[in-house]
Design an enzyme around this catalytic site. Structure first.
Site, short mmCIF file in Angstrom:
data_model
loop_
_atom_site.label_atom_id
_atom_site.label_comp_id
_atom_site.label_asym_id
_atom_site.label_seq_id
_atom_site.Cartn_x
_atom_site.Cartn_y
_atom_site.Cartn_z
N THR A 12 -0.75 -4.39 -7.42
CA THR A 12 -1.86 -5.38 -7.30
C THR A 12 -1.44 -6.34 -6.42
O THR A 12 -2.26 -6.91 -5.75
CB THR A 12 -2.21 -5.78 -8.50
OG1 THR A 12 -1.14 -6.58 -9.23
CG2 THR A 12 -2.73 -4.96 -9.72
N CYS A 13 0.01 -6.63 -6.19
CA CYS A 13 0.22 -7.62 -5.31
C CYS A 13 -0.11 -7.50 -3.77
O CYS A 13 -0.42 -8.14 -2.86
CB CYS A 13 1.74 -7.84 -5.31
SG CYS A 13 2.62 -7.80 -6.93
N PHE A 14 0.01 -6.10 -3.72
CA PHE A 14 -0.35 -5.62 -2.08
C PHE A 14 -1.63 -4.71 -1.80
O PHE A 14 -1.85 -4.08 -0.91
CB PHE A 14 0.68 -4.80 -1.71
CG PHE A 14 1.93 -5.44 -1.53
CD1 PHE A 14 2.25 -6.76 -1.11
CD2 PHE A 14 3.06 -5.17 -2.73
CE1 PHE A 14 3.54 -7.46 -0.96
CE2 PHE A 14 4.35 -5.91 -2.78
CZ PHE A 14 4.48 -7.07 -1.97
#
Length: 520
Positions: free
Chosen positions: A487-489
């Protein structure tokens, strides 16, 4: 706007500068010539100012610095605040030139304005009326990122000089089962220095492995907002009529709980996280320093608003026909009856044709402002602890601030396909074709879960889903593996199932059980 081949051609074009300046004069004339009403919330503003003075002695100087940089000198001299405008002669969106905004290099213009604060060099920074919302947000994040970089450099310098170790990030470690109390305790420790809230947030969930590259922060915001808004928690109440949350005027919780949710809103802005939070829009006007007025009531209490509007328009004898007084009777969430006198010096005063406007104004002020003064002031103070060091109030109106914090609800997932990137796949692969076919068939609830699965949030950024630039990465071909996500990227790791039925079954299972990051 054709013919520009270099950014310098555009930014140094004097004809563009003259056009913007001329539009600015017309914009100010539209504001002054239209309907204006200054309803400043003096109590909340003073409370916030006193709080900020305790934590930052130079805050007033900083406000003047922002005003000097972000507000045009002519508007300052005329003492015109765009937020005072209720109904300008010309709708504000007519002044926004989308073609010029597409050519604007926000970062270069921001750096230019900071380098030449004397005002000798033209910059779009003080012409916010002319900017699109995405560009306004870009200017804000330029300012936020600049402050984060300065704080990181200061931390490194302190370490180099052998001073006490200063963290480069705002670190918090929480337990999922006790997330509110853990967060409250740790953020309270950071209020000794407001600059701490300008650092990049770094979240750890106790007992879980994972490095916060943005994804853990997103999940943290999603979980804590959901917990804080739960009616059982007692901080907010849910109005079924409008499907919005509002302050619980009879809450047993301390002011620190309301200050916490204000801090959370500010941190979400600084860390580019969107919140699934449903407040009436006028709450954002209140955060900008203005009171809610009668026209705002329809957002939270549409039926009651219609009743009061009918009272104002009633052509008969109000005193004899409607039998109303300036005494308010209401029940709290526990069913206990309460009364409140809108005019303390005249209890039980009868409403007449002559004083009905005063009755409506006093009722509105009590319902939307004074009845929740303590709760809102704490909420506002928390927000200002984070955001008073940013130019938010000089860039955004209430509607724009809401979009900045909450994003949009539209879930047209087809937009994702247009900007999706592939690693190990091509857009013509059968698995990719099956993937997009399955996504297009998802229900509204499944679409929200899908968005949470790979972004950590079920809301859409202002620029739309295309701005997310999702990546689909081939992750082997094991039939028993589930799709996973970073989910960070905004990355989905997708096994090459080469079987549409199996892909659908695995994807639906993955998005239904996506909370918790494990090793990702």
């Amino acid at each position: 706007m054709q013919g520009y081949t270099e950014e310098d051609d555009f930014h140094n074009d004097h004809m563009i500068h003259i056009m913007v300046k001329a539009l600015h004069l017309l914009y100010l004339a539209s504001v002054v010539g239209g309907e204006m009403k200054k309803v400043v919330d003096t109590v909340a503003n003073n409370k916030s100012r006193d709080m900020l003075e305790r934590y930052a002695a130079n805050q007033n100087n900083q406000d003047e610095e922002f005003r000097y940089l972000w507000v045009h000198p002519l508007a300052r001299r005329m003492n015109i605040d765009r937020l005072d405008s209720i109904k300008p002669l010309i709708p504000p969106h007519h002044f926004v030139n989308h073609e010029v905004n597409k050519l604007l290099d926000v970062m270069a213009d921001y750096k230019n304005s900071r380098t030449h604060e004397s005002g000798e060099i033209f910059s779009f920074i003080s012409y916010s009326f002319f900017l699109t919302l995405p560009n306004k947000i870009h200017y804000l994040f330029c300012d936020v990122q600049k402050r984060m970089v300065i704080l990181r450099q200061y931390s490194r310098l302190s370490a180099y000089l052998g001073s006490s170790l200063i963290s480069q990030t705002l670190k918090i470690r929480v337990r999922r089962a006790n997330i509110i109390n853990d967060t409250l305790l740790q953020l309270e420790l950071h209020t000794d220095g407001m600059e701490n809230f300008n650092k990049q947030l770094h979240v750890e969930f106790e007992g879980e492995e994972g490095v916060d590259e943005g994804g853990l922060s997103k999940e943290f915001f999603m979980i804590i907002v959901e917990k804080m808004l739960t009616p059982d928690h007692g901080v907010f109440i849910y109005e079924q009529e409008s499907r919005l949350f509002w302050f619980n005027m009879h809450s047993f919780e301390s002011e620190s709980q309301y200050r916490l949710i204000g801090i959370i809103l500010g941190l979400a802005i600084n860390n580019s996280c969107i919140l699934n939070i449903s407040f009436p829009r006028f709450i954002y006007k209140k955060l900008l320093g203005y009171k809610a007025v009668f026209q705002d009531m329809h957002q939270l209490y549409p039926v009651f608003y219609s009743s009061l509007k009918s009272l104002l328009e009633y052509e008969g004898n109000v005193e004899e026909d409607l039998i109303l007084t300036f005494t308010v009777e209401y029940s709290d969430v526990f069913g206990i009856r309460h009364t409140h006198e809108l005019k303390d010096d005249q209890p039980g005063l009868v409403v007449t044709n002559e004083n009905r406007k005063e009755y409506v104004d006093l009722y509105t002020d009590w319902l939307l402002n004074t009845s929740v003064t303590e709760q809102f002031n704490a909420f506002r103070c928390g927000f200002d602890l984070v955001c008073s060091s940013t130019p938010i109030k000089f860039l955004f109106n209430a509607e724009e601030l809401e979009l900045l914090i909450c994003g949009k609800e539209s879930l047209e997932l087809e937009e994702l396909e247009k900007t999706a990137r592939y690693d190990g796949f091509t857009e013509n692969c059968q698995t990719i074709k099956d993937f997009w076919a399955i996504v297009s068939e998802l229900s509204a609830d499944e679409r929200k879960k899908f968005l949470v699965f790979f972004t950590g949030c079920d809301r859409v950024p202002v620029g739309g889903l295309a701005d997310l630039k999702m990546s689909l990465v081939r992750n082997g071909d094991k039939m028993d593996s589930l799709p996973t996500a970073h989910t960070c990227f905004n990355v989905i790791l997708l096994p090459d199932y080469n079987n549409k039925v199996l892909l659908k079954e695995r994807l639906l299972k993955a998005i239904s059980y996506s909370e918790g990051f494990g090793l990702l």
